[in-house]
Structures are given as structure tokens and as C-alpha cells.
Motif scaffolding. Structure first.
Motif, mmCIF file in Angstrom:
data_model
loop_
_atom_site.group_PDB
_atom_site.id
_atom_site.type_symbol
_atom_site.label_atom_id
_atom_site.label_comp_id
_atom_site.label_asym_id
_atom_site.label_seq_id
_atom_site.Cartn_x
_atom_site.Cartn_y
_atom_site.Cartn_z
ATOM 1 N N SER A 1 0.753 -1.183 -0.163
ATOM 2 C CA SER A 1 -0.086 0.014 0.014
ATOM 3 C C SER A 1 0.910 1.489 -0.098
ATOM 4 O O SER A 1 0.433 2.407 -0.169
ATOM 5 C CB SER A 1 -0.976 -0.073 1.092
ATOM 6 O OG SER A 1 -0.040 -0.149 2.567
ATOM 7 N N GLU B 1 -5.983 7.385 3.692
ATOM 8 C CA GLU B 1 -5.647 6.180 4.631
ATOM 9 C C GLU B 1 -4.517 6.120 5.104
ATOM 10 O O GLU B 1 -4.108 5.063 5.891
ATOM 11 C CB GLU B 1 -6.033 4.977 3.382
ATOM 12 C CG GLU B 1 -5.310 5.161 2.296
ATOM 13 C CD GLU B 1 -6.101 5.762 1.073
ATOM 14 O OE1 GLU B 1 -7.061 6.719 1.402
ATOM 15 O OE2 GLU B 1 -6.085 5.086 0.079
ATOM 16 N N ASP B 2 -3.529 6.880 4.958
ATOM 17 C CA ASP B 2 -2.091 7.040 5.544
ATOM 18 C C ASP B 2 -2.275 7.680 6.875
ATOM 19 O O ASP B 2 -1.189 7.727 7.734
ATOM 20 C CB ASP B 2 -1.149 7.761 4.630
ATOM 21 C CG ASP B 2 -0.868 6.858 3.414
ATOM 22 O OD1 ASP B 2 -0.902 7.778 2.522
ATOM 23 O OD2 ASP B 2 -0.897 5.737 3.362
#
Length: 115
Positions: free
Chosen positions: A63, A89-90
Motif C-alpha cells: 500500500s 488512508e495513511d
């Protein structure tokens, strides 16, 4: 006293960049593989990257591959994580550690990716 101190986190917009640093004390990182792990809200620790003793080998979770770069300066006893093209999403608390399960990690540094 073995200690890892992370810094460099912050609030960044999607697509932005941050560079995290991790300064080790009480031991020399030259003898150690070093790792970055993260913990997103409500989730467990996730290994994201590791680097060999000399820095020749670096591994990444899929990812972040191609967006994050791990590096080290053994003379400064410091490990870095350059994070580019950050995504919501980090968002997580980021830790450096002595193994992929987060052993010996410090208090971490918060990264929030939001517009």
C-alpha cells in the motif's frame, strides 16, 4: 537506556509529503535492521517498511510502495521515512521500531492526511 524518538509528523493535504525522522539512543543502529510501523485509529499495528543494516535492502507493504522511501544515516543513528503522495488512508501514528511487530518503538508521531 534504549530509546527511539520519532518526529516530523503533522497535518497534510492529500497528495502532500512529509519526512519522518527517528533518532535512536542507547544503542547503535548500525547493528540493526530498522522498521517503521503505524497504527491507524481503531486498528492494530501495521508494518510498513524495513531497511537492512547497510541500507542496501528496503522492503515495503504494497500500500505504500512507490510512495514511501525508507533510509538511514548510521553516523547520525537516525532512520527516515520520506512519504510522498499521501492519502487519507495513511492517517495514523507512525513509529520506528527494532522489529516489524513494533518492539522498542517510541511514542510515535501523528500523521493526519485531510483536506
Amino acid at each position: 537506556q534504549v530509546q527511539l524518538v520519532e518526529s516530523g509528523g503533522g497535518l497534510v493535504q492529500p497528495g502532500g509529503s512529509l519526512r519522518l525522522s527517528c533518532v535512536a539512543s542507547g544503542f547503535s543502529i548500525v547493528t540493526e535492521w530498522m522498521f517503521w510501523v503505524r497504527q491507524a485509529p481503531g486498528k492494530g499495528l501495521e508494518w510498513i517498511s524495513s531497511i537492512s543494516r547497510t541500507g542496501i535492502r528496503a522492503d515495503y507493504v504494497p500500500s505504500v510502495e512507490g510512495r514511501f522511501t525508507i533510509s538511514r544515516d548510521n553516523d547520525k543513528n537516525t532512520v527516515y521515512l520520506q512519504m510522498n503522495d499521501l492519502k487519507p488512508e495513511d492517517t495514523a501514528r507512525y513509529y520506528c521500531a527494532k522489529d516489524r511487530w513494533g518492539d522498542g518503538r517510541g511514542v510515535g508521531t501523528q500523521v493526519t492526511v485531510s483536506s
